[in-house]
Design an enzyme around this catalytic site. Structure first.
Site, mmCIF file in Angstrom:
data_model
loop_
_atom_site.group_PDB
_atom_site.id
_atom_site.type_symbol
_atom_site.label_atom_id
_atom_site.label_comp_id
_atom_site.label_asym_id
_atom_site.label_seq_id
_atom_site.Cartn_x
_atom_site.Cartn_y
_atom_site.Cartn_z
ATOM 1 N N TYR A 138 -7.403 1.318 -2.794
ATOM 2 C CA TYR A 138 -6.473 0.288 -2.892
ATOM 3 C C TYR A 138 -5.711 0.728 -4.285
ATOM 4 O O TYR A 138 -6.176 1.545 -5.108
ATOM 5 C CB TYR A 138 -7.134 -1.049 -3.612
ATOM 6 C CG TYR A 138 -6.166 -2.186 -4.263
ATOM 7 C CD1 TYR A 138 -6.072 -3.095 -3.412
ATOM 8 C CD2 TYR A 138 -6.030 -2.215 -5.547
ATOM 9 C CE1 TYR A 138 -4.971 -3.989 -3.952
ATOM 10 C CE2 TYR A 138 -4.875 -2.998 -5.899
ATOM 11 C CZ TYR A 138 -4.640 -3.920 -5.293
ATOM 12 O OH TYR A 138 -3.589 -5.010 -5.930
ATOM 13 N N GLU B 212 2.155 -3.079 -3.665
ATOM 14 C CA GLU B 212 0.792 -3.054 -3.355
ATOM 15 C C GLU B 212 0.351 -2.158 -2.168
ATOM 16 O O GLU B 212 0.994 -2.320 -1.077
ATOM 17 C CB GLU B 212 0.142 -4.492 -3.376
ATOM 18 C CG GLU B 212 -1.319 -4.417 -3.075
ATOM 19 C CD GLU B 212 -1.760 -5.847 -3.086
ATOM 20 O OE1 GLU B 212 -1.118 -6.586 -2.413
ATOM 21 O OE2 GLU B 212 -2.616 -6.122 -3.797
#
Ligand code: GDP
Ligand code: MN
Length: 387
Positions: free
Chosen positions: A109, A197
């Site tokens: 992530y 993101e």
């Protein structure tokens, strides 16, 4: 403003951030031709909507054969996808992204966003990629590495390395990761992004590092200087009432409650929403008509509030400064006559020309409830909420 995954990936590519090969498709035939052009199987078919959590909801699927491509694309296109971010009503899928399927070794992530409390940009990275990051943050916060960047100083090489070490990257992947961090930082700044993101950022079995998913949000107030991003706007993904409001330069956000409200000034609007809650009701919207609102803007705002079927009552709370109370009253009366008001409307106003304003309301022949002051207005709203 939000954009689609395939659009964010276009921006990523512009900045040299690797993404899987692929193209967007609006029909089954298009999906098949993209798959053919890719010349590889399996391919991944991904619903393009402005919400995450698509994978778990059945909006991201692998197709292993040419026949599969048609079947999978056919099942996703036109479906109403319900994810934890769409609300129970879900979103209609109008297009899919068809990409080469990758052999994944690790899912990481990585994100970058402004942090209000430190007034810096913050990178967040985690080895627990591919999952719901909010859940990781609440259950295992130690699995998230944060690096704060002062925008005046800029991103320093040691900061990118700190993220890499936090992700325990092996040397060959680390070499790919460091320039990616710098590219994402430039992308975020250049475009006034409020979020970049990547979840997941993947290490493949053939030792590549790619953004498998891509999400970007932008600061609406800076969109005037990013025409290319504005061209990405997809009105199908926005609330129709919010789209209508933005056409009239109204600052409107739809919410879940049943008491509509129209206020001038964002601070007063927030306070008014608090008052509605204190009265035991829930606001149906935020609406700031602005300090210098015209009768026409008031009319449009009022019409938008009333066209929300959830609205069971309305509270208009105006402090007449630049916007005079008589102008407001005139706008409300005009709108009421045009739209036809079927719910009780409480009006509290104070300030310039308040007497004339009250007179216009009282002599309008319409069923408008004029409150004496804020406390009185709150009590009247509470009565509506109970009824
Ligand atoms: P989201 O659920 O809306 O965040 O959609 P993502 O783009 O993150 O996809 C969800 C999941 O699908 C990923 O975490 C991967 O596990 C899986 N996935 C997506 N693309 C591929 C691929 O090319 N190969 C494999 N094996 N899995 C993939
Ligand atoms: Mn994702």
């Amino acid at each position: 403003m939000k954009i689609h995954e395939h659009q964010a990936k276009e921006l990523f590519q512009k900045y040299g951030v690797p993404v899987p090969r692929g193209r967007v498709a609006f029909t089954v035939e298009e999906a098949q031709s993209v798959a053919q052009d890719l010349g590889t199987l399996p391919v991944v078919i991904k619903a393009q909507i402005h919400a995450g959590g698509r994978g778990k909801a059945g909006g991201v699927k692998l197709a292993h054969t040419a026949e599969d491509v048609a079947a999978v694309a056919g099942s996703i296109l036109g479906m109403t996808l319900v994810t934890h971010q769409t609300g129970p009503e879900g979103r209609l899928v109008r297009k899919v992204l068809v990409e080469e399927g990758l052999d994944i070794d690790k899912e990481l992530y990585l994100s970058l966003l402004p942090d209000r409390s430190t007034a810096k940009l913050v990178f967040m990275a985690s080895e627990a990629g591919g999952m719901d990051i909010e859940e990781v943050a609440s259950k295992t916060p130690e699995k998230i590495v944060k690096v704060y960047v002062d925008p005046l100083v800029g991103l320093q090489p040691f900061m990118a390395r700190k993220l890499a070490y936090g992700l325990r990257l092996e040397p060959d992947i680390l070499k790919l990761f460091l320039p990616m961090v710098h590219a994402l930082y430039r992308l975020c700044l250049d475009y006034d992004a409020s979020l970049v993101e990547i979840n997941p950022l993947v290490v493949t079995k053939d030792r590549r590092l790619l953004a498998l998913d891509a999400k970007m949000n932008f600061d609406d107030n800076a969109l005037f200087r990013h025409k290319d991003v504005l061209a990405y706007r997809d009105l199908d993904e926005e609330d129709p009432l919010e789209v209508e409001a933005s056409k009239h330069n109204l600052n409107y956000i739809k919410m879940d409650g049943n008491i509509g409200n129209m206020v001038n000034g964002a601070g007063l609007a927030m306070a008014t929403m608090d008052i509605i809650k204190l009265a035991g009701a829930e606001p149906a919207n935020f609406l700031d008509v602005g300090g210098g609102a015209s009768a026409e803007m008031v009319e449009n705002g009022f019409r938008i509030i009333l066209s929300d079927p959830n609205v069971k009552g309305v509270l208009i709370n105006i402090f007449g400064g630049i916007l005079r109370c008589d102008v407001l009253a005139q706008g409300v009366v005009e709108a009421s006559k045009k739209v036809g008001v079927k719910v009780p409307v409480v009006i509290r106003m104070e300030g310039t020309n308040v007497e004339q304003g009250r007179k216009i309301l009282q002599e309008s022949g319409l069923n408008l409830i004029v409150a004496q002051d804020l406390k009185d207005a709150a009590q009247k709203v509470a009565a509506i909420a109970k009824a």
